[in-house]
Design a protein around this motif. Structure first.
Motif, short mmCIF file in Angstrom:
data_model
loop_
_atom_site.label_atom_id
_atom_site.label_comp_id
_atom_site.label_asym_id
_atom_site.label_seq_id
_atom_site.Cartn_x
_atom_site.Cartn_y
_atom_site.Cartn_z
N TYR A 460 -69.50 -105.23 -30.58
CA TYR A 460 -68.37 -104.80 -31.56
C TYR A 460 -67.07 -104.89 -30.35
N VAL A 463 -64.36 -101.88 -31.52
CA VAL A 463 -64.56 -100.55 -31.70
C VAL A 463 -64.24 -99.62 -30.65
N LYS A 469 -67.42 -97.90 -36.90
CA LYS A 469 -67.10 -99.15 -37.26
C LYS A 469 -66.65 -99.08 -38.77
N LYS A 474 -62.51 -103.62 -36.83
CA LYS A 474 -63.40 -103.13 -36.15
C LYS A 474 -65.08 -103.40 -36.48
#
Length: 919
Positions: A460, A463, A469, A474
């Protein structure tokens, strides 16, 4: 001690004798009558005491007798000094003391010591413990002068002999009528001894214990029956040499059944009795005959106990017409690590005789391998195997397998896999597997040798440090996946031949998915993803028209090539809850309906750039397009773009019902419908000819009834388009063609019901049939391994319950039943018929506590005939088992009879007779 009398004294020194009793040496200074009286008095005190004590209402605590070697001191009224005897020491070497260890004894009534006869007598529930000897009996007499002990029975108030001796020394234990044992020589004389060695129980009229490891028996019988005094069978012999934990060697041995001597006798016999779980040995064959193969010796071989972790069994069959079979079976295990087994079977089958019209010869084989690994041994890696491969006709023609479930199965499958997880950041995974699929009807085999899978966990990139998240941005994540395959498609006749490997398709595919998910309008879950793929291949094709052959030929081009594709998908879904309340005073208080509708869209562009043109005829005017990647292990890129929207709806229904138990205040939940699914899709690229816009509506559902004992599954396909006169689908809705909204093209219904009156669900016990590719129940009969008939045809039972008969007649007879019903409707091209309609049933019943019976049968309402039928019976003969099964109908008709000893140690003592099927 010092004795004072008229200024005359005697010096007394107490010391132990070889019998561990007190000996008093004295030196007289003056002799008179008074001194003699005193000496006699103290001699009595020092040498011992005759006593008898009666213990009432409780056992006397254990009395311990031990040797004391402390020096004795002379005591005066003022000081203590050691007195030395001036008498010259005896040059005769004293005997070794008898009690070189602690002796503990106990008796309920009395313990009596007779100093004159050198005896210690223990009576009623007597116990004696000395070193590694434990002796319990009604009466025990210890002669400490001869170093011998005697134990025997006593009579109770009714005059019945009871409290038989129980003599235990180390790991050996004997329960005789009486016993004499010498502590010094370790020899014993035992009368009517009873002992157990593994599965064997031995009883002898007279037993002579030569030493710790050798016994000689006279008038002996040995058996595996539970009751040694009243066995259903035993081996009678007069001379036996018995080495506990190792072997039994006998003279003339005669087999006795129900106290009736049989003509079965051996001039001598040898029985291995190792304490190990298994020992190597010869496997005795069984005799049989066949109309097509002649006389035979079957299942002859040798068992190799190679180590504690693995073994090997080699079996063979031989027929007088030249047919033979070989089998290799091995089981292995390492505690807390892994376990598995391997079976390799080969059969050379010859039917009839050379020169006759029905003569045939063929080779069949089957390989099975099962391996499992303890997850605790290596948490980050795993290895497993489940292999079932071989000749497509093996289970149909094998002379050592009789199972219709395996015979009717059309697919053999195998899988071997290894996986490992690397605890890095991000986490990485790797797996290597080999798979095998084999169609036993077409004999087509598809294998992947091997398949490589590797992946890196999701990343991710947007993030923050807090790790939350949430939201569209995000939740954006990407991942990397790698897949590699070596795909092989061949046939039974080319299996593992060079042609098989020349036709292999090798490829590798890289995939990078990019996706995100987020909430939309609070109640909707949205997902969006794009996927990039790059595919590598080692073979391509080149199409051209060959003027010499007059047709289009495909030429295989070896070499590296690749293509790249991508697509886009999105979906939107939610969950809707609906509750119908009927009132808390009603039986059904409420019904809850859960709906999960989903709409998804996928788009894949056209990759026409990977397509070429080739001439269809010699003129070159007619052309067509093809892709050189056709037939690849990962498929080929699409020529047309794909633009599809799909709809799906899943439903569940659950009810709250007032419990019948009035003490419970909360209602119980009952599932009415586990699932009801509907799905279809619409293609925006439909051309109205070969591609129609709407796909048929698929409906499927299932539920469980009668306390989850009946499984109900159903499905249907509804087509919105009509058919033309040629029964082909046309671009016209069925309702516009004068029909209904949908046209049902097919439907199916299956019911499976397993129940019994034993209070528990019927166990699925036919595991070997499932491993062979058949069913795990007995609707097609039980799996019969003709190499070993010792296992029961019925459900596994606890040994503790087999011989318990609580009453002469039971109004409730234990039984279990499995019922299966299948119904199929077909109307794809206006057939409008029931294509399948059959019922199958299997019933097993305890006819008596020792008799069991069962039947598997069915009826096909379409073919109007009885399906596979099997009758099976079994009689529990305590340490023996008798079994019979019969399949009277069809090409698989056969029968099998078996009677033999259950014990694995004597499994070769059996009689097995069977017919050959009409295969």
């Amino acid at each position: 001690m010092i004795i004072f009398a008229k200024k005359l004294y005697v010096s007394l020194t107490c010391q132990k004798t070889s019998h561990n009793f007190t000996k008093i040496a004295f030196k007289p200074l003056h002799t008179n009558l008074f001194n003699i009286v005193l000496l006699s008095f103290f001699l009595t005190l020092g040498s011992g005491k005759l006593y008898s004590q009666e213990i009432k209402n409780k056992k006397k605590p254990l009395t311990t007798v031990k040797q004391t070697d402390k020096p004795v001191t002379n005591v005066t009224d003022k000081s203590t000094t050691t007195v030395t005897d001036t008498i010259k020491l005896d040059t005769v070497r004293p005997k070794k003391t008898f009690l070189d260890g602690k002796v503990k004894y106990r008796a309920k009534d009395y313990a009596k010591i007779d100093q004159k006869k050198k005896l210690i007598t223990l009576y009623n529930e007597a116990e004696l413990y000395y070193k590694d000897v434990e002796l319990k009996s009604g009466i025990i007499v210890l002669n400490y002068e001869k170093d011998e002990v005697y134990a025997g029975r006593i009579k109770d108030s009714a005059g019945v002999l009871s409290q038989y001796p129980n003599f235990k020394q180390g790991a050996s234990e004997v329960q005789p009528d009486s016993i004499r044992f010498n502590f010094k020589t370790k020899k014993a004389l035992i009368f009517n001894s009873r002992t157990e060695q593994g599965e064997f129980k031995i009883k002898a009229a007279v037993t002579k214990k030569e030493n710790d490891s050798v016994y000689f028996l006279k008038g002996a019988r040995f058996t595996t029956a539970k009751d040694i005094d009243n066995p259903e069978y035993y081996f009678q012999t007069n001379k036996v040499k018995f080495i506990p934990g190792k072997k039994v060697i006998t003279g003339l041995t005669n087999m006795v059944i129900a106290d009736v001597p049989t003509p079965l006798a051996l001039p001598f016999a040898y029985f291995p009795m190792s304490q190990e779980k298994s020992v190597s040995g010869i496997i005795i064959p069984s005799y049989n005959d066949s109309n097509t193969r002649g006389f035979s010796l079957q299942n002859m071989g040798y068992y190799f106990a190679l180590s504690e972790n693995y073994d090997l069994t080699v079996l063979a069959d031989y027929y007088t017409n030249g047919s033979y079979a070989m089998r290799f079976e091995s089981a292995y295990a390492k505690r807390y690590k892994y376990r598995g087994n391997v079976n390799i079977r080969f059969e050379n089958l010859i039917n009839s005789e050379r020169g006759y019209p029905d003569y045939s010869k063929q080779n069949i084989y089957n390989i099975q391998w099962s391996h499992s690994r303890d997850t605790k041994s290596s948490p980050n890696s795993s290895f497993s195997a489940s292999v079932n491969m071989g000749s497509s006709k093996y289970f149909k023609q094998s002379i050592n397998q009789a199972n219709i479930g395996s015979n009717l199965n059309n697919t053999l499958s195998s899988s071997i896999s290894y996986s490992k997880t690397f605890n890095t950041i991000p986490q990485a995974r790797f797996s290597l597997s080999a798979t095998h699929q084999q169609n036993t009807q077409t004999e087509v085999i598809t294998m992947t040798l091997p398949t490589l899978q590797a992946s890196v966990d999701r990343v991710y990139p947007f993030v923050g440090k807090n790790g939350v998240k949430k939201g569209l941005i995000k939740n954006i994540n990407l991942q990397y996946n790698l897949s590699g395959k070596n795909n092989i498609t061949t046939t039974d006749s080319l299996f593992f031949k060079p042609q098989m490997f020349r036709d292999a398709q090798i490829g590798m595919q890289h995939t990078i998915p990019l996706s995100t998910n987020f909430k939309l309008f609070k109640y909707f879950s949205a997902q969006a993803a794009t996927n990039y793929q790059e595919t590598w291949v080692t073979k391509t094709i080149n199409k051209n028209y060959d003027t010499d052959q007059g047709k289009v030929v495909d030429k295989v081009v070896n070499g590296f090539d690749s293509f790249r594709t991508y697509n886009f998908t999105s979906s939107l879904g939610t969950t809707i809850y609906g509750t119908f309340n009927f009132g808390s005073d009603k039986r059904i208080q409420s019904i809850r309906h859960v709906m999960r509708p989903t709409i998804s869209y996928s788009y894949t562009p056209s990759f026409e750039k990977y397509y070429d043109t080739y001439a269809v005829d010699a003129s070159g005017r007619l052309t067509d397009q093809y892709t050189r990647f056709a037939g690849g292990v990962y498929g080929a890129p699409g020529k047309e773009n794909s633009n599809i929207v799909a709809f799906a709806l899943s439903n569940t229904f659950e009810a709250k019902v007032r419990d019948r138990d009035s003490t419970k205040t909360e209602p119980k939940k009952v599932m009415l419908l586990n699932n009801l699914n509907l799905s279809t899709n619409y293609n925006f690229n439909a051309n109205g000819k070969d591609i129609l816009a709407w796909q048929p509506l698929l409906i499927s559902g299932g539920t469980q009834l009668f306390q989850n004992k009946m499984n109900v599954n159903f499905g249907a396909t509804l087509d919105p388009y009509a058919l033309n006169s040629n029964n082909d689908r046309i671009d016209m809705y069925n309702i516009d063609n004068g029909g209904s909204l949908f046209r049902m093209t097919n439907a199916n219904l299956t019911l499976n019901y397993s129940f019994s009156n034993k209070g528990t669900d019927k166990d699925e016990k036919n595991t070997q049939s499932q491993r062979n590719g058949g069913r795990n129940d007995d609707l097609f009969g039980t799996n019969t391994d003709l190499t070993d008939s010792r296992n029961s045809q019925f459900a596994n039972e606890k040994d503790d319950d087999k011989d318990v008969i609580s009453e002469f007649f039971k109004s409730k007879i234990p039984w279990d039943m499995t019922l299966a019903y299948s119904l199929t409707y077909t109307n794809i091209k206006r057939e409008n018929k029931i294509s399948g309609n059959s019922v199958m049933v299997s019933v097993n019943m305890d006819i008596t506590p020792k008799w069991k019976g069962g039947v598997s049968t069915g009826y096909d309402f379409v073919q109007k005939g009885v399906t596979f039928t099997q009758f099976r019976f079994e009689r529990d003969l305590l340490s023996w088992r008798m079994a019979f099964n019969w399949s009277p109908l069809g090409t698989n008709s056969n029968w099998n009879f078996f009677i033999g000893i259950k014990s694995g140690m004597l499994s070769d003592i059996k009689w097995n007779k069977r017919s050959t099927s009409n295969r």
